[in-house]
Design a protein around this motif. Structure first.
Motif, PDB file in Angstrom:
ATOM      1  N   VAL B 116       0.850  -0.880  -0.320  1.00 52.32           N
ATOM      2  CA  VAL B 116      -0.021   0.665  -0.002  1.00 52.32           C
ATOM      3  C   VAL B 116       1.103   1.170  -0.097  1.00 52.32           C
ATOM      4  O   VAL B 116       0.591   2.242  -0.613  1.00 52.32           O
ATOM      5  CB  VAL B 116      -1.268   0.113   0.999  1.00 52.32           C
ATOM      6  CG1 VAL B 116      -1.356   0.942   1.270  1.00 52.32           C
ATOM      7  CG2 VAL B 116      -1.750  -1.323   1.342  1.00 52.32           C
ATOM      8  N   ARG B 117       1.819   1.149   0.618  1.00 52.90           N
ATOM      9  CA  ARG B 117       2.717   2.035   0.769  1.00 52.90           C
ATOM     10  C   ARG B 117       3.348   2.441  -0.164  1.00 52.90           C
ATOM     11  O   ARG B 117       3.105   3.683  -1.299  1.00 52.90           O
ATOM     12  CB  ARG B 117       3.743   1.988   1.664  1.00 52.90           C
ATOM     13  CG  ARG B 117       4.102   3.092   1.956  1.00 52.90           C
ATOM     14  CD  ARG B 117       5.283   3.600   3.440  1.00 52.90           C
ATOM     15  NE  ARG B 117       7.087   2.322   3.128  1.00 52.90           N
ATOM     16  CZ  ARG B 117       7.815   2.014   2.120  1.00 52.90           C
ATOM     17  NH1 ARG B 117       7.957   3.617   2.034  1.00 52.90           N
ATOM     18  NH2 ARG B 117       8.322   1.490   2.930  1.00 52.90           N
ATOM     19  N   VAL B 120       0.489   2.872  -3.439  1.00 54.12           N
ATOM     20  CA  VAL B 120      -0.427   3.851  -3.401  1.00 54.12           C
ATOM     21  C   VAL B 120      -0.280   5.358  -2.475  1.00 54.12           C
ATOM     22  O   VAL B 120       0.061   6.221  -3.384  1.00 54.12           O
ATOM     23  CB  VAL B 120      -1.906   3.993  -2.251  1.00 54.12           C
ATOM     24  CG1 VAL B 120      -3.462   4.501  -2.705  1.00 54.12           C
ATOM     25  CG2 VAL B 120      -2.602   2.426  -3.088  1.00 54.12           C
ATOM     26  N   ILE B 121       0.119   5.149  -1.409  1.00 53.32           N
ATOM     27  CA  ILE B 121       0.276   6.311  -0.543  1.00 53.32           C
ATOM     28  C   ILE B 121       1.142   7.003  -0.641  1.00 53.32           C
ATOM     29  O   ILE B 121       1.320   8.345  -0.927  1.00 53.32           O
ATOM     30  CB  ILE B 121       0.618   5.669   0.990  1.00 53.32           C
ATOM     31  CG1 ILE B 121      -0.826   4.603   1.876  1.00 53.32           C
ATOM     32  CG2 ILE B 121       0.873   6.870   1.294  1.00 53.32           C
ATOM     33  CD1 ILE B 121      -1.996   5.882   1.707  1.00 53.32           C
TER      34      ILE B 121
END
Lengths: 410, 281
Positions: B116-117, B120-121
Motif C-alpha cells: 500500500v505504501r 498508493v500512499i
C-alpha cells in the motif's frame, strides 16, 4: 499558566466538539414536535457519555489500549470482527451524514445546491485528514463550534415563558398530538445522538495520539465532566429555541435551514451567519472525527500502524482506509440521498450498536491487568451497570419502535 | 504502564490478539496465533508469534476464515498452512502489549503495508518523504530489497525430519478432553503458561503449565473465572454463572494429545478447581 490554558482549551474544544449533525437535527426535530418533554433524555445521554468516555479515557491512560484493541482482546477475533462490521457500518453512516451536513451548511450560506458541494467537501475532509496535525483538527473545529452558543443567546433573546418551559421539561409532558411510540422512538434517537459510538473510538484513540498517561487523568476528566455537560446545554438550547418558535408554528424540522430558523427569528441575519459558522464547524469537525474513527478502528482490529502521530507513509493502510471511506461517503451522498434522513437513521443505529463497544470497555475498566489500581470505583461501577441495562434496552427496543412508528412519522 | 503480574500467563486471555510493538514503539501486528513446539518432557513451549491472514483465517473459521486463508496464500505465494512468523527470541516483554527487542523491518511481517505504501500512499503528495520526521522511525528506501528476502525467511520452513513437532495454539483451544475411563468432558478454553528455564533472546521461554477446561460460552475471555473479585457485580454474576463448570488441569494430568482428532486424553477422572489468580490486590 500554560497548564491552565491547556486545560481551558481542552474544555472549550470539548464543548464545541460535542455537538454534531446528529445532535443538531435530532434536538431541533424533537423540540419542534415534543417541546422540552424529552429534555430528560439529553440529560441521561450526557451523563451516559460522561461515564463511558471517562472509562475509555482511563483505560487508554493506564494501559495505552484504545477501544478496538480492547474489543478484540476481550471478545476474540470472530465476535470482534462482527463487532467491527456493525460499528463501522454505523460510523460510516454517521460519516456520510456529517459530510452531507457540511454540504447543507454551504448550501444555506451560498444558495448553491448541496450536491454541488459534496465532492468539494469530501476532498476538503480528506486533505485535512491527510495533512493537518491532530491537535489542530481538534482545536480549530472545537473552538469554532462554540459559535453554536448563538442558540443559547437566541433562546434568551426570545424571552420565553421560562416557567412553562421548565414545567414541560420537568414533567416530561408529551404533547397531546403525539403518540407514545413516537415519543419513545425519539427518546432512543436522542440517546443515540448523545452517545454515538464513534465519539468513544475517537476519544480513546485521541488519547493515544496525544500520548496520555496516568498524569493526564485530571485533564481528561475535566474535559469530560465539564466540557460534555456544557455541550449538552447547547443541545438543550437547540431543542429550546425549536420549542419556542417552531412548535407553536406547527413546523416540523425537515431541513438544516429549519434548525437555524429560530436563531434568525431572534437575532436576524447576524445570528444566522453565526449559526451557519457553528453548523460548519460542528459537522466538519465531526466528519474528521468519524473519518479518523473508521481508520483507527480497522487499524486497531488488525494491529496495523495507525494514527496521525506518524507520517502517512508510516501508516499506509490506515490512510488507505480513510481515503476509501471518504470516496465511499461522497458516492453515497451523490445518489442524492437526503442527508437529514441519513442523520435520523444514523442516530438510531448508533443506539443499536452501542452495547457492542460499551460492554468491553466496562469490563476492561474493571480488569487489574490493564488498570492496575485504577480500576472502576463503586460509583463508576454503579453508574456503569445502570447504563449497561439502559444501553441494552435502548438497543433492543430501537428496531421494533422504528418499524412500529415508521421511523417516527406516525 | 507495566502492571505487576504473577509469573503465570493465560495464553488465550493474555497473549492472543494482543498488539505487537517494535523496539521504536511502532505497531507491527496482532498476535493472531501462537506456535507451540513439543518438548521431550511432554510440555509445549512458545516458539513464535504468528501474524497475518494465514494465522487469523483459521481462527475466524467457517467460510470467511477459509476465504481469508486461501486469498492470502494466492496473493503471496505462501502455502495455506503457512503464516507470517515472529520468532519468540525477538520478544522483549509480554505486557498488555508484546514488545519486540528489534525493529519492524527485522521481523518484516507487513507485506501488505509495504504494498500500500509504495503503490498508493507515496504516489500522493505530502506523504512525508524525509525519513527523520514523525515520532517513530520510518525506513530508508534501501531496506526494501532486504526486507523482501527477510519476509521469505520468516515463513515457516519445512522442519527437518527429526525436529520436534510444532502446533498452533488455536488447534489446542477447543479440543475436547477425555477422562481416563473414556467419558468425554468439556473443551479447552485456555492454556496456562509459565516461564521455563531456557532463555531465548532476552526473555525466558514460555512453557505450558496447565489447561483451563470449560464450555465455550460467551465471556470465555473476560477473566471473571480467574478473578472472582472483578467488577461490576452485575456482569460478574452473569458470566460466572455461565462458566460455573470451568475447571483446571495440570500438565501432568494429561496422557496424550491427539492433534488430528482434537482430543486431550487424561490420566485422571475429574477436573481440579480453578484457583483464583493471586496477583490481584
Amino acid at each position: 499558566v500554560k497548564k491552565l490554558f491547556a486545560l481551558a482549551l481542552g474544555v472549550l474544544t470539548a464543548i464545541g466538539g460535542f455537538v454534531d449533525i446528529g445532535d443538531l437535527v435530532t434536538n431541533a426535530l424533537v423540540g419542534s414536535r415534543f417541546g422540552l418533554s424529552l429534555a430528560w433524555v439529553v440529560l441521561v445521554g450526557v451523563v451516559g457519555i460522561c461515564v463511558f468516555a471517562e472509562m475509555s479515557g482511563r483505560v487508554v491512560a493506564c494501559s495505552g489500549r484504545p477501544t478496538f484493541d480492547i474489543i478484540r482482546e476481550r471478545l476474540g477475533p470472530r465476535v470482534g470482527l462482527a463487532n467491527l462490521f456493525g460499528s463501522m457500518a454505523v460510523t460510516l453512516l454517521t460519516f456520510v451524514a456529517e459530510i452531507g451536513g457540511v454540504a447543507l451548511a454551504f448550501e444555506l450560506a451560498t444558495g448553491v445546491w448541496e450536491f454541488f458541494w459534496v465532492p468539494f467537501v469530501a476532498v476538503l475532509v480528506w486533505v485535512v485528514l491527510w495533512r493537518a496535525k491532530f491537535d489542530l483538527i481538534e482545536n480549530v473545529f472545537g473552538l469554532l463550534g462554540l459559535a453554536l452558543i448563538v442558540f443559547a443567546v437566541a433562546l434568551w433573546r426570545l424571552g420565553p415563558d421560562w416557567s412553562s418551559l421548565w414545567d414541560s421539561a420537568a414533567t416530561a409532558a408529551k404533547p397531546r398530538a403525539e403518540a407514545w411510540p413516537s415519543y419513545w422512538y425519539y427518546a432512543i434517537a436522542l440517546f443515540g445522538a448523545a452517545m454515538t459510538p464513534y465519539e468513544v473510538f475517537f476519544f480513546s484513540s485521541g488519547g493515544v495520539e496525544e500520548g496520555w498517561d496516568e498524569k493526564s487523568l485530571p485533564t481528561m476528566r475535566a474535559n469530560v465532566f465539564v466540557g460534555f455537560p456544557l455541550g449538552g446545554v447547547l443541545s438543550l438550547a437547540i431543542a429550546g429555541v425549536a420549542t419556542v418558535v417552531l412548535l407553536p408554528a406547527g413546523i416540523e424540522v425537515e431541513t438544516l435551514g429549519q434548525v437555524a430558523l429560530p436563531v434568525t427569528v431572534a437575532l436576524g441575519r447576524i445570528g444566522l451567519a453565526i449559526a451557519l459558522l457553528g453548523f460548519f464547524a460542528a459537522t466538519f469537525g465531526a466528519a474528521c472525527e468519524t473519518g479518523l474513527s473508521v481508520g483507527y478502528s480497522i487499524g486497531q482490529y488488525f494491529g496495523w500502524q495507525w494514527g496521525k502521530f506518524v507520517r502517512p507513509r508510516a501508516a499506509a493502510r490506515f490512510h488507505l482506509v480513510i481515503l476509501l471511506s471518504t470516496i465511499l461517503a461522497a458516492v453515497v451522498l451523490l445518489t442524492t440521498v437526503d442527508p437529514i434522513l441519513v442523520t435520523e437513521s444514523s442516530v438510531v443505529f448508533s443506539a443499536i450498536a452501542l452495547p457492542l463497544t460499551y460492554l468491553p470497555i466496562l469490563i476492561v475498566a474493571n480488569d487489574p491487568d490493564y488498570m492496575s489500581r485504577r480500576v472502576n470505583g463503586v460509583l463508576a461501577n454503579a453508574l456503569g451497570s445502570v447504563y449497561l441495562v439502559l444501553v441494552l434496552v435502548a438497543s433492543l427496543a430501537a428496531i421494533p419502535l422504528m418499524i412500529w412508528t415508521k421511523m417516527g412519522t406516525t | 504502564m507495566s502492571t505487576r503480574r504473577s509469573p503465570e500467563l493465560d495464553a488465550h486471555h493474555q497473549l492472543l490478539d494482543r498488539q505487537i510493538i517494535d523496539v521504536d514503539g511502532r505497531m507491527v501486528a496482532k498476535v493472531d496465533d501462537v506456535e507451540l513446539e513439543e518438548r521431550p518432557d511432554g510440555r509445549l513451549a512458545v516458539t513464535a508469534l504468528l501474524t497475518g491472514p494465514g494465522a487469523l483465517g483459521p481462527r475466524l473459521g467457517g467460510a470467511l476464515g477459509g476465504l481469508t486463508t486461501r486469498a492470502w496464500s494466492r496473493l503471496t505465494d505462501n502455502r495455506p498452512e503457512d503464516s507470517n512468523r515472529i520468532d519468540f527470541s525477538a520478544v522483549a516483554a509480554v505486557e498488555t502489549v508484546i514488545r519486540l527487542a528489534v525493529g519492524h523491518t527485522t521481523v518484516a511481517v507487513d507485506g501488505f503495508e509495504e504494498w500500500v505504501r509504495t503503490r498508493v500512499i507515496e504516489a500522493l503528495p505530502g506523504a512525508g518523504d524525509s525519513p527523520d520526521v514523525g515520532r517513530v522511525g520510518t525506513r530508508s528506501p534501501h531496506t526494501d530489497e532486504r526486507s523482501r528476502t527477510r519476509l521469505t525467511a520468516t515463513r515457516q520452513a519445512d522442519p527437518p525430519r527429526d525436529a520436534p513437532a510444532r502446533h498452533r495454539l488455536n488447534d489446542l483451544l477447543g479440543m475436547h478432553v477425555r477422562f481416563a475411563d473414556g467419558t468425554d468432558g468439556d473443551q479447552v478454553t485456555d492454556v496456562r503458561l509459565v516461564p521455563g528455564d531456557r532463555v531465548v533472546g532476552t526473555t525466558n521461554e514460555l512453557v505450558t503449565e496447565g489447561l483451563i477446561i470449560g464450555r465455550r460460552r460467551p465471556g470465555t475471555l473476560l477473566g471473571y473465572d480467574r478473578n472472582p473479585k472483578q467488577g461490576p457485580w452485575l456482569v460478574r454474576v452473569i458470566i460466572r454463572y455461565l462458566h460455573r463448570h470451568t475447571g483446571y488441569l495440570e500438565w501432568g494430568d494429561i496422557d496424550t494429545i491427539d492433534w488430528v482428532a482434537g482430543i486431550v486424553q487424561l490420566r485422571t477422572q475429574s477436573l481440579r478447581t480453578l484457583q483464583p489468580r493471586t496477583d490481584h490486590p
